[in-house]
Enzyme design. Structure first.
Site, PDB file in Angstrom:
ATOM      1  N   TYR A  85      41.487  55.494  30.735  1.00  0.00           N
ATOM      2  CA  TYR A  85      42.272  54.641  30.018  1.00  0.00           C
ATOM      3  C   TYR A  85      42.009  54.560  29.463  1.00  0.00           C
ATOM      4  O   TYR A  85      40.431  54.215  29.083  1.00  0.00           O
ATOM      5  CB  TYR A  85      42.524  53.230  31.093  1.00  0.00           C
ATOM      6  CG  TYR A  85      43.536  53.011  32.355  1.00  0.00           C
ATOM      7  CD1 TYR A  85      44.310  53.129  32.624  1.00  0.00           C
ATOM      8  CD2 TYR A  85      42.209  53.408  33.331  1.00  0.00           C
ATOM      9  CE1 TYR A  85      45.781  52.754  33.014  1.00  0.00           C
ATOM     10  CE2 TYR A  85      43.485  53.185  34.493  1.00  0.00           C
ATOM     11  CZ  TYR A  85      44.670  52.817  34.390  1.00  0.00           C
ATOM     12  OH  TYR A  85      45.269  52.657  35.576  1.00  0.00           O
ATOM     13  N   LYS A 118      18.969  36.702  51.443  1.00  0.00           N
ATOM     14  CA  LYS A 118      20.149  35.228  50.377  1.00  0.00           C
ATOM     15  C   LYS A 118      21.544  36.879  50.328  1.00  0.00           C
ATOM     16  O   LYS A 118      20.583  37.788  49.881  1.00  0.00           O
ATOM     17  CB  LYS A 118      20.111  34.262  49.637  1.00  0.00           C
ATOM     18  CG  LYS A 118      19.963  35.176  48.480  1.00  0.00           C
ATOM     19  CD  LYS A 118      19.207  34.245  47.526  1.00  0.00           C
ATOM     20  CE  LYS A 118      18.538  34.402  45.907  1.00  0.00           C
ATOM     21  NZ  LYS A 118      18.369  33.902  44.558  1.00  0.00           N
TER      22      LYS A 118
END
Length: 352
Positions: free
Chosen positions: A250, A33
């Site tokens: 950042y 899956k």
């Protein structure tokens, strides 16, 4: 070309299936899956075609994709259908649907099937997602048993804490399952990856190998019996030396404590690497461990390089053989499933 690469080692996949099949005994579903947990469902299914007893998927579309690619093995639809009309595709593509609630059961029973269907009847033995409660299970089983359209029934359930051996939940769930199915004939399926590896009593007729199939221990860390299938790597595209007390990235969340040689690598959170991975998350340059420093950006991140490590153009492993994906996941506060399923903007190479 941007140098972010995913290697899928199909030989390792086959090795893991053999190991898990031997441990479990009986029959073993390969769970593919979510595009085989990000590995590529069709390629993985074909790599296992001469070994696997069957495959398991989550959705109708996943099952159809395997069938249309040429897979003829049993395919179990673990979540069943999401609307009654999907039973038409279940029949057309010869899928084995899970039935885990009353409306799925009723929709299956009122449909006029052209051929019989094998049903996986799910019990909620304690996880409390889908499945019939133990005290309702026998009546659901009886309704299926009476239908002329039902060929056979596999009784199954799913463990919530098989990867936490000390929790006691697995034993509680097995007891509930065994009591709720007492006297009901047919095959059974309980063991997921963690139970295949660690709970012999859960190894019934069918096992379901997911995470461990891809070479990852459900208990964290590594497992010498398994070989990682996915290897994510990139290259250093820039390097520099920063002075002491220089902020990186950042938010200026990391400051150098000394003169520091750094490399810029082509991978960021837009590629699926977790933004919340902190400084000190492991990477490996040409097989030698080092660390991420500063915040992960959208398209790149910064790593520390010591004097002995090569720089510009050299390979950096983000996870695979040297860097355990469980270690990366733990540092980022997530699980390896999420990391593998999130990979984007990378070139996939399949190695036999």
């Amino acid at each position: 070309m941007r140098p972010l690469n995913v290697q899928i080692r199909l030989g390792n996949l086959r090795h893991n299936y053999r190991i898990l099949k031997e441990m479990h005994g009986g029959k073993l579903l390969a769970v593919v899956k979510a595009d085989a947990y990000g590995h590529g469902a069709v390629r993985c299914a074909f790599a296992l075609a001469d070994l696997a007893d069957g495959f398991a998927v989550a959705t109708i579309d996943e099952g159809i994709r395997l069938r249309e690619s040429g897979i003829t093995h049993p395919i179990v639809l673990l979540e069943g259908v999401f609307e009654a009309s999907e039973y038409e595709a279940v029949e057309q593509y010869s899928l084995w649907p899970a039935v885990g609630n009353q409306w799925q059961l009723e929709a299956l029973l009122i449909r006029h099937w052209k051929k019989t269907v094998k049903v996986w009847l799910k019990m909620d033995s304690g996880m409390h997602r889908t499945g019939f409660f133990p005290h309702d299970y026998a009546s659901a089983y009886a309704a299926l048993k009476q239908s002329e359209y039902v060929d056979s029934i596999v009784k199954f359930s799913h463990f919530s804490c098989a990867d936490e051996p000390e929790s006691g939940m697995t034993e509680i769930q097995m007891e509930a399952f065994d009591l709720g199915t007492e006297g009901l004939e047919g095959e059974e399926s309980l063991a997921n990856s963690a139970a295949i590896l660690n709970v012999p009593e859960a190894r019934r007729d069918w096992g379901r190998a997911g995470l461990a199939l891809y070479g990852i221990s459900p208990f964290g860390g590594g497992d010498d019996r398994l070989k990682p299938v996915m290897r994510l790597s990139t290259r250093i595209f820039g390097e520099r030396v920063l002075q002491p007390h220089s902020p990186i990235g950042y938010g200026a969340t990391f400051y150098t404590s000394k003169s520091t040689r750094v490399g810029l690598i082509a991978c960021g959170y837009a590629d699926g690497y977790p933004r919340r991975a902190p400084s000190n998350s492991p990477v490996a340059v040409d097989g030698k461990l080092t660390r991420v420093i500063g915040r992960v950006s959208m398209d790149m991140m910064t790593i520390e390089l010591d004097a002995s490590q090569e720089g510009l153009g050299h390979e950096v492993e983000l996870w695979g053989d040297t860097v355990n994906i469980n270690t990366v996941a733990e540092a980022a506060g997530t699980i390896p499933y999420e990391l593998m399923c999130n990979i984007k903007r990378a070139k996939f190479t399949y190695i036999e």
